[in-house]
Write a protein that holds these residues in place. Structure first.
Motif, short mmCIF file in Angstrom:
data_model
loop_
_atom_site.label_atom_id
_atom_site.label_comp_id
_atom_site.label_asym_id
_atom_site.label_seq_id
_atom_site.Cartn_x
_atom_site.Cartn_y
_atom_site.Cartn_z
N TYR A 39 0.83 -1.20 0.00
CA TYR A 39 0.00 0.00 0.00
C TYR A 39 0.86 1.26 0.00
CZ TYR A 39 -2.72 -3.75 2.12
OH TYR A 39 -3.30 -4.94 2.39
N LYS A 40 0.23 2.37 -0.36
CA LYS A 40 0.90 3.67 -0.31
C LYS A 40 -0.03 4.64 0.40
CE LYS A 40 3.90 5.15 -3.40
NZ LYS A 40 4.49 5.63 -4.65
N ASP A 41 0.48 5.33 1.40
CA ASP A 41 -0.31 6.30 2.15
C ASP A 41 -0.62 7.49 1.24
OD1 ASP A 41 -1.50 7.88 4.09
OD2 ASP A 41 0.40 8.49 4.99
N HIS A 42 -1.90 7.79 1.07
CA HIS A 42 -2.28 8.88 0.17
C HIS A 42 -1.88 10.25 0.72
CE1 HIS A 42 -5.73 8.88 2.93
NE2 HIS A 42 -5.86 10.14 2.61
N LYS A 43 -1.70 10.35 2.03
CA LYS A 43 -1.36 11.64 2.64
C LYS A 43 0.13 11.95 2.52
CE LYS A 43 -2.17 14.29 6.82
NZ LYS A 43 -2.73 14.27 8.16
N GLY A 89 2.44 9.77 0.91
CA GLY A 89 3.05 9.16 -0.27
C GLY A 89 4.03 8.05 0.07
#
Length: 101
Positions: free
Chosen positions: A24-28, A30
């Motif tokens: 996963y990649k944190d949208h906040k 990156g």
């Protein structure tokens, strides 16, 4: 040759917290992360409030259901929730007659 066990990068690279393959990649931020624990650690690092635990989330859901049921009980006590529209103070006929009732 003697190669150390280096994890292969996941779809999003290597987790910046655990060093595991990141799914996963944190949208906040990156930043890539591998699991929920790593996500929580990322958010804490960013200065965000900690995420609620599963028990806290379940408690909130129960509270929400309780509030809904209280609303239904109140609605039933008031006659099923039907709201009567009050009669107008001045009828169209009285307005035509100059506003006298």
């Amino acid at each position: 040759p003697n190669v150390p066990n280096v994890p292969k990068a996941g779809p999003c690279g290597i987790c910046v917290i655990t060093g595991l393959p990141a799914k996963y990649k944190d949208h906040k931020s990156g930043q890539p992360y591998a699991n929920v624990a790593a996500f929580k650690a990322l958010r804490l690092r960013e200065g965000d409030a900690p995420l609620p635990s599963k028990d806290e989330v379940m408690s909130l859901k129960e509270d929400k259901e309780e509030v809904k049921s209280l609303g239904s009980e109140k609605e039933e006590a008031l006659g099923g929730g039907a709201v009567e529209t009050p009669a107008p103070l001045l009828s169209p006929e009285s307005l035509a007659a100059g506003g006298e009732a």
